[in-house]
Design an enzyme around this catalytic site. Structure first.
Site, PDB file in Angstrom:
ATOM      1  N   SER A 116       0.837  -1.191   0.000  1.00  0.00           N
ATOM      2  CA  SER A 116       0.000   0.000   0.000  1.00  0.00           C
ATOM      3  C   SER A 116       0.879   1.251   0.000  1.00  0.00           C
ATOM      4  O   SER A 116       1.692   1.436  -0.907  1.00  0.00           O
ATOM      5  CB  SER A 116      -0.970  -0.028   1.179  1.00  0.00           C
ATOM      6  OG  SER A 116      -1.983   0.946   1.021  1.00  0.00           O
ATOM      7  N   GLU A 214      -2.621  -2.868  -7.830  1.00  0.00           N
ATOM      8  CA  GLU A 214      -3.840  -3.078  -7.052  1.00  0.00           C
ATOM      9  C   GLU A 214      -4.151  -1.779  -6.338  1.00  0.00           C
ATOM     10  O   GLU A 214      -3.351  -0.833  -6.366  1.00  0.00           O
ATOM     11  CB  GLU A 214      -3.645  -4.223  -6.049  1.00  0.00           C
ATOM     12  CG  GLU A 214      -2.515  -4.020  -5.054  1.00  0.00           C
ATOM     13  CD  GLU A 214      -2.916  -3.286  -3.779  1.00  0.00           C
ATOM     14  OE1 GLU A 214      -4.108  -3.350  -3.402  1.00  0.00           O
ATOM     15  OE2 GLU A 214      -2.052  -2.635  -3.166  1.00  0.00           O
ATOM     16  N   HIS A 279      -4.753  -5.497  -1.099  1.00  0.00           N
ATOM     17  CA  HIS A 279      -5.604  -5.226   0.056  1.00  0.00           C
ATOM     18  C   HIS A 279      -6.690  -6.271   0.278  1.00  0.00           C
ATOM     19  O   HIS A 279      -7.433  -6.184   1.257  1.00  0.00           O
ATOM     20  CB  HIS A 279      -6.273  -3.855  -0.102  1.00  0.00           C
ATOM     21  CG  HIS A 279      -5.334  -2.694   0.042  1.00  0.00           C
ATOM     22  ND1 HIS A 279      -4.504  -2.285  -0.983  1.00  0.00           N
ATOM     23  CD2 HIS A 279      -5.092  -1.854   1.081  1.00  0.00           C
ATOM     24  CE1 HIS A 279      -3.801  -1.234  -0.579  1.00  0.00           C
ATOM     25  NE2 HIS A 279      -4.135  -0.950   0.668  1.00  0.00           N
TER      26      HIS A 279
END
Length: 309
Positions: A116, A214, A279
């Site tokens: 992330s 992603e 995630h």
């Protein structure tokens, strides 16, 4: 693109440092994650400011200088074999230019794990240290704590990387665009890749790469906007193949799929959808900076060499 230097795998008893370069960390999740690491016969140490919270900007785990110092000191500590991010959130872009990259390079290669917001660190570690990194779960993340698949894939990558040289997409994964491609893996969280464009640590483009992307909490039009930015900037010129990970909180996948078909389906390269990293639940660990083959038809990423030596 060329493959990067692979760090050494972990052995039982290895000391690993947990840092918080981004958002504040929930104490109960941190303790649960540390218990898992101890169960792997690792010796986890928590950096001094991991439990901090910025006094005015509550989305940050303490002051920028403290978060940067924690990361740099952990990396430069010769007793530490790996540095694991406690969570994502936001904050890495505020500290990446505070790090002494010469000192970190002198410390030698070691394992770095995060996902992330730490996408920015993955890119910086590649650019400044020439080092393979692991886009994997956060040590205090909910998925890592609760999901056995996530735990086992990271554990195998750290201790027995030969066993995960071929990474299989999630059962729902498959070819958005068929065929196979070879290249060097790169990528991470889409929103961080786009926000990092033009900075000193970002790659000039994905030419010759297998792009792994992603995101979380981004609606279809925002995903469209970010992919369009990568296209318009020329960053996707020459990309060899693309793997799409999880899109948790981004709305129903049937609304996202037409965006991917429209924006990247015509690039003439293989694309795998719903690969299962990022995630989403049961997230896989993806090495970045390794030469590999992406087979969209079988939904596999096969590394030329194990991610770690």
């Amino acid at each position: 693109m060329t493959a990067l230097v692979r760090p050494y795998r972990l052995a039982p008893g290895a000391r690993v440092a947990v840092v918080a370069p981004s958002g504040p960390v929930a104490e109960e999740r941190l303790e649960a994650g540390l218990d898992i690491l101890r169960g792997w016969d690792l010796d986890p140490v928590v950096a001094p400011h991991v439990r901090d919270r910025h006094g005015e900007l509550g989305y940050l785990a303490g002051a920028d200088a403290d978060r940067a110092a924690d990361l740099q000191n952990a990396w430069c500590d010769p007793s530490v074999a790996a540095v694991l991010c406690a969570r994502g959130g936001y904050g890495v872009q505020r500290i990446v230019d505070l790090l002494d990259w010469e000192a970190m390079r002198a410390a030698g290669p070691k394992v770095f794990v995060g996902f992330s917001d730490p996408t920015v660190l993955h890119q910086a570690f590649a650019a400044r240290l020439g080092l393979v990194t692991l886009y994997g779960p956060a040590a205090a993340g909910a998925d890592f704590i609760k999901n056995a698949r996530t735990q086992e894939h990271l554990r195998a990558t750290l201790f027995d990387p030969e066993s995960v040289r071929t990474i299989h997409a999630a059962p729902t994964g498959g070819a958005l665009v068929p065929e196979r491609a070879r290249g060097v893996t790169l990528g991470g969280c889409l929103s961080l890749l786009t926000s990092d464009l033009g900075t000193p640590h970002a790659p000039a483009g994905a030419r010759g790469g297998l792009l792994m992307i992603e995101d979380v909490g981004e609606l279809a039009y925002r995903v469209d906007r970010m992919l369009t930015q990568l296209l318009r900037s020329g960053w996707l010129d020459g990309v060899a193949g693309i793997a799409l990970g999880s899109w948790a909180g981004c709305g129903p996948y049937e609304r996202l799929r037409p965006v991917f078909v429209d924006r990247i389906g015509g690039l003439g390269v293989p694309v795998v959808e719903e690969f299962g990293f990022g995630h989403g639940e049961g997230a896989l660990t993806i090495p970045l900076g390794v030469a590999a083959e992406l087979d969209a038809d079988t939904g596999t990423l096969t590394l030329d060499e194990p991610a770690l030596r």
